[in-house]
Design an enzyme around this catalytic site. Structure first.
Site, mmCIF file in Angstrom:
data_model
loop_
_atom_site.group_PDB
_atom_site.id
_atom_site.type_symbol
_atom_site.label_atom_id
_atom_site.label_comp_id
_atom_site.label_asym_id
_atom_site.label_seq_id
_atom_site.Cartn_x
_atom_site.Cartn_y
_atom_site.Cartn_z
ATOM 1 C CE LYS A 217 67.554 21.169 48.300
ATOM 2 N NZ LYS A 217 66.293 20.480 46.731
HETATM 3 C C1 LIG Z 1 69.600 17.992 52.364
HETATM 4 C C2 LIG Z 1 69.775 18.027 50.641
HETATM 5 N N1 LIG Z 1 71.089 17.879 49.872
HETATM 6 C C3 LIG Z 1 70.997 17.142 48.517
HETATM 7 C C4 LIG Z 1 70.063 17.678 47.823
HETATM 8 C C5 LIG Z 1 69.600 16.989 46.029
HETATM 9 O O1 LIG Z 1 70.479 17.514 45.263
HETATM 10 P P1 LIG Z 1 69.301 17.722 44.033
HETATM 11 O O2 LIG Z 1 68.092 17.470 43.569
HETATM 12 O O3 LIG Z 1 69.796 18.919 43.171
HETATM 13 O O4 LIG Z 1 69.994 16.739 43.662
HETATM 14 C C6 LIG Z 1 68.936 17.790 48.218
HETATM 15 C C7 LIG Z 1 67.439 18.144 47.844
HETATM 16 O O5 LIG Z 1 66.144 18.738 47.851
HETATM 17 C C8 LIG Z 1 68.451 18.260 49.687
HETATM 18 O O6 LIG Z 1 67.478 18.340 50.451
#
Ligand SMILES: Cc1ncc(COP(=O)(O)O)c(C=O)c1O
Length: 444
Positions: A217
């Site tokens: 991110k």
């Molecule tokens: C659009 C979106 N939502 C939620 C998430 C979930 O995040 P995490 O990997 O920190 O759990 C991601 C992770 O890539 C994502 O791209």
């Protein structure tokens, strides 16, 4: 564009033999493989983490020498976005789950989700016992407000709008739909931290928003996330649910006196090490985004001359975070050939070449690529939540074909990662490769 006089592609480039046909590639050096936040980590992060380790106080609520880094990060992140409340959590998936718990989502409810998403979005709905209902996307590659409206039933509780691949959804139109039908709006900003629409930061358009600080991110602590809202009631519920199900007092002691905050916790607390790291990364976020947006903008401007290449519609280019470029072609075969040709020209990262692919290769971002969704699997082995009596009669179609606009766009589009460290020469090479491939394969 088929007319010679309108073609402004560099002739010299255009006449070169494609690398895929044995010609000299535009570049032989791979593009940088970058995780934006990680790339910008330096002595500030090392100092912050070291200071925290020296305090030997890793837990946010007590310690030998508590630094209150998570609490400070929450205040700084809320301030950056322009929201009142933030609850830092241990992942973006956790943030989605905490947000849905705060909203009171459960069996008998439907939640509208986009065809282009990340698996965690569907998982959070399913894990709450509710039914995810797919809505199609439009040329923003995010939810189509018209499809959202058409997907609403008497059971619809809310909408999860996901700002995908760095650029925004038509969030104001979706906000209108949510208001008209009295639905909650949850913004998933995991892939678009720091972006805005008409000067307003994403994460502030809905009732509540979820962020991720996982390593891919725009800013990162390896793992991490945040829930933000302007609603005190939602904040208090989110705060309780991310922890043990109860409030805490100013000293961090559990407080049991509020009958409304006698809930169930999910155990998604963030630790102080990550809190310290995120405070530093947040200060670097504007620069990281500016770099990516500038590079992407320059490449997009150049590609506008190549009219057989369609560019993703940008709701607000000034608020783009720039981390991905999506281009669309007339048919799937052309998209595949262009992608192969671009990769052969050296428009690919190393060692992992996943940054320049036809979107059908983009894994769990595509609804029909998520096996557990398509097969409607359940962790209890008894069909939860699909087989619950309360959910009988809900639309549960997830196989390819459910969202025809998305299906067509995925097959005809290429997604290219835009690192924050691209040099002008890198940008030139990307533009040159597109022009060369355009001339050889698309221009007639
Ligand atoms: C659009 C979106 N939502 C939620 C998430 C979930 O995040 P995490 O990997 O920190 O759990 C991601 C992770 O890539 C994502 O791209």
């Amino acid at each position: 564009m088929r007319h010679e006089e309108n073609l402004t592609v560099d002739r010299e480039v255009a006449n070169q033999q494609l690398a895929i046909r044995g010609g000299k590639p535009v570049r032989t050096k791979a593009l940088p493989l970058e995780f934006p936040g990680v790339h910008h980590m330096g002595k500030e992060e090392i100092e912050a983490v070291t200071r925290l380790l020296r305090s030997r106080s890793l837990f946010r609520y007590y310690g030998i020498d508590l630094q209150e880094e998570v609490e400070a990060f929450e205040a700084e992140f809320a301030d950056y976005l322009g929201v009142t409340y933030a609850v830092a959590v241990s992942s973006g998936t956790g943030a989605l789950n905490v947000a849905l718990s705060a909203l009171g989502v459960g069996p008998g409810q439907e939640v509208i989700i986009p065809a282009y998403l990340w698996v965690s979005v569907a998982a959070a709905v399913v894990n709450h016992g509710a039914i995810p209902v797919l809505a199609d996307i439009d040329d923003t590659f995010c939810l189509d407000p018209k499809s959202v409206e058409a997907s609403i039933t008497s059971r619809t509780a809310g909408i999860i709008v996901v700002h995908m691949s760095g650029a925004p959804a038509d969030v104001k139109a979706i906000q209108q739909v949510a208001r008209r039908h009295k639905l909650f709006l949850l913004e998933d900003c995991a892939q678009r931290n720091g972006g805005s629409v008409d000067g307003q930061r994403v994460g502030t358009f809905g009732d509540v928003a979820a962020f991720s600080f996982q390593m891919n991110k725009n800013m990162t602590s390896g793992e991490g996330g945040c829930v933000v809202t302007n609603d005190l009631g939602l904040y208090r519920r989110a705060f309780a649910c991310h922890d043990l199900g109860y409030a805490r007092d100013d000293q961090g002691h559990l407080a049991f006196s509020d009958p409304d905050l006698c809930l169930w916790g999910k155990g998604y607390r963030l630790d102080e090490l990550r809190g310290a790291l995120l405070r530093v990364q947040l200060r670097k976020l504007p620069q990281i985004i500016n770099n990516m947006r500038r590079s992407k903008c320059r490449i997009r401007e150049a590609l506008k001359r190549l009219s057989e290449i369609r560019l993703r519609r940008m709701v607000d280019p000034a608020g783009d975070t720039g981390c991905f470029l999506i281009t669309t072609y007339a048919d799937p075969e052309t998209a595949k050939r262009v992608n192969e040709a671009l990769r052969a020209e050296g428009i690919v990262t190393s060692p992992q070449g996943v940054s320049n692919v036809v979107m059908t290769e983009w894994g769990l971002h595509l609804y029909y690529n998520i096996p557990s969704l398509v097969k409607r699997t359940s962790v209890d082995g008894h069909g939860f939540p699909w087989s619950l009596q309360e959910n009988a009669g809900s639309r549960t179609q997830y196989a390819k074909g459910t969202c025809p606009v998305a299906d067509g766009l995925f097959e005809r589009s290429i997604i290219l990662a835009i690192p924050s460290s691209l040099t002008e020469q890198d940008e030139d090479d990307i533009i040159q490769a597109f022009e060369k491939v355009y001339r050889a394969l698309l221009w007639r």
